[in-house]
Design a protein around this motif. Structure first.
Motif, short mmCIF file in Angstrom:
data_model
loop_
_atom_site.label_atom_id
_atom_site.label_comp_id
_atom_site.label_asym_id
_atom_site.label_seq_id
_atom_site.Cartn_x
_atom_site.Cartn_y
_atom_site.Cartn_z
N HIS A 31 3.85 -4.89 -10.48
CA HIS A 31 4.81 -5.26 -9.27
C HIS A 31 5.12 -6.60 -9.26
O HIS A 31 6.55 -6.92 -9.05
N ALA A 32 4.40 -7.70 -9.39
CA ALA A 32 4.99 -9.16 -9.55
C ALA A 32 6.12 -9.21 -10.55
O ALA A 32 7.17 -9.75 -10.26
N GLU A 33 5.94 -8.69 -11.58
CA GLU A 33 7.02 -8.67 -12.87
C GLU A 33 8.07 -7.77 -12.29
O GLU A 33 9.28 -8.24 -12.59
N MET A 34 8.20 -6.73 -11.55
CA MET A 34 9.25 -6.06 -11.27
C MET A 34 9.97 -6.91 -10.24
O MET A 34 11.14 -6.85 -10.15
N GLU A 35 9.06 -7.51 -9.16
CA GLU A 35 9.84 -8.21 -8.33
C GLU A 35 10.65 -9.57 -8.96
O GLU A 35 11.94 -10.00 -8.52
N LYS A 93 16.86 -2.69 -0.50
CA LYS A 93 15.96 -2.35 -1.83
C LYS A 93 14.61 -3.20 -1.84
O LYS A 93 13.59 -2.74 -2.12
N ASP A 94 14.71 -4.58 -1.24
CA ASP A 94 13.64 -5.29 -1.19
C ASP A 94 12.51 -4.54 -0.30
O ASP A 94 11.17 -4.49 -0.53
N LYS A 95 12.95 -4.06 0.94
CA LYS A 95 12.03 -3.43 1.95
C LYS A 95 11.44 -2.25 1.18
O LYS A 95 10.23 -2.01 1.51
N LEU A 96 12.24 -1.57 0.59
CA LEU A 96 11.70 -0.12 0.01
C LEU A 96 10.62 -0.49 -1.09
O LEU A 96 9.55 0.03 -1.06
N PHE A 97 10.88 -1.54 -1.78
CA PHE A 97 9.72 -2.09 -2.82
C PHE A 97 8.70 -2.47 -2.19
O PHE A 97 7.40 -2.36 -2.63
N SER A 98 8.87 -3.08 -1.03
CA SER A 98 7.54 -3.86 -0.39
C SER A 98 6.80 -2.66 0.14
O SER A 98 5.66 -2.59 0.21
N TYR A 99 7.57 -1.66 0.75
CA TYR A 99 6.79 -0.42 1.32
C TYR A 99 5.87 0.17 -0.06
O TYR A 99 4.76 0.29 0.03
N HIS A 100 6.55 0.35 -1.18
CA HIS A 100 6.05 1.02 -2.18
C HIS A 100 4.70 -0.10 -2.89
O HIS A 100 3.59 0.68 -2.90
N LYS A 101 4.70 -1.04 -2.97
CA LYS A 101 3.82 -1.93 -3.15
C LYS A 101 2.60 -1.79 -2.08
O LYS A 101 1.29 -1.75 -2.43
N TRP A 102 2.68 -1.65 -0.79
CA TRP A 102 1.89 -1.59 0.20
C TRP A 102 1.26 -0.15 0.04
O TRP A 102 -0.14 -0.23 0.16
N ALA A 103 1.84 0.74 0.16
CA ALA A 103 1.45 2.21 -0.15
C ALA A 103 0.40 2.27 -1.34
O ALA A 103 -0.74 2.92 -1.34
N THR A 104 0.93 1.68 -2.65
CA THR A 104 0.04 1.71 -3.52
C THR A 104 -1.12 1.02 -3.69
O THR A 104 -2.34 1.62 -3.99
N LEU A 105 -1.30 -0.41 -2.95
CA LEU A 105 -2.55 -0.79 -2.68
C LEU A 105 -3.44 -0.21 -1.79
O LEU A 105 -4.43 -0.16 -1.96
N ALA A 106 -2.65 0.12 -0.67
CA ALA A 106 -3.47 0.76 0.35
C ALA A 106 -4.16 1.89 0.14
O ALA A 106 -5.60 2.39 0.15
N CYS A 107 -3.64 2.85 -0.88
CA CYS A 107 -4.05 4.12 -1.49
C CYS A 107 -5.42 3.60 -2.31
O CYS A 107 -6.18 4.18 -2.30
#
Length: 160
Positions: free
Chosen positions: A85-89, A3-17
């Motif tokens: 995302h920080a709140e979610m983490e 789950k941590d890896k999936l959320f890390s991907y999600h954060k990365w993709a959101t910011l990259a976009c």
């Protein structure tokens, strides 16, 4: 998958976009086109509002109210996502595996009843955002601009 890896991907993709759109220019971010939402800005406003809804549902709120974030420019959108995302983490870190599997009952915005585990909710957040990132790429192409690859394999390649 972790789950941590999936959320890390999600954060990365959101910011990259968002950072990619930012480099193209605010006029593209706010420009109207043909898609589910009128603009990239409107799409982002929807996505962040929905992510907050899911966080509230994960916290046991049965019928959360949609929160409107100030995402009028890309810089504000980036800041808003980083804070959410920080709140979610922080919240995710407080959950035991048993709590991740706990089924919660809630209503969607139409008033339909659902029962879903927190783990399934997290997958829904990530899948929903991926769908809308694809729409943002569609907007960019409509406006004669290029998107960037945001698939998990690109995240994985950069983060090994």
């Amino acid at each position: 998958m972790n789950k941590d890896k999936l959320f890390s991907y999600h954060k990365w993709a959101t910011l990259a976009c968002l950072e990619h759109v930012q480099t193209i220019g605010e006029e593209i971010y706010q420009k109207e086109g043909a898609n589910s939402f009128a603009s990239i800005e409107a799409t982002i406003a929807h996505v962040i509002g929905v992510e907050k809804l899911w966080l509230l549902r994960m916290n046991g709120v049965k019928k959360p109210v949609f929160e409107h974030f100030d995402v009028a420019i890309t810089e504000l959108a980036i800041e808003a996502f980083m804070l959410l995302h920080a709140e979610m983490e922080l919240y995710f870190a407080s959950l035991s595996e048993q709590q991740w599997q706990e089924v919660l009952h809630y209503q969607n915005m139409r008033g339909d009843d659902f029962s879903t585990s927190r783990e399934e909710m997290l997958f829904t957040v990530i899948n929903h955002a991926s769908y809308h990132r694809g729409q943002i790429t569609s907007f960019l192409r409509q406006f004669g601009k290029e998107g960037i690859p945001l698939d998990y394999i690109y995240y994985q390649k950069q983060n090994r």
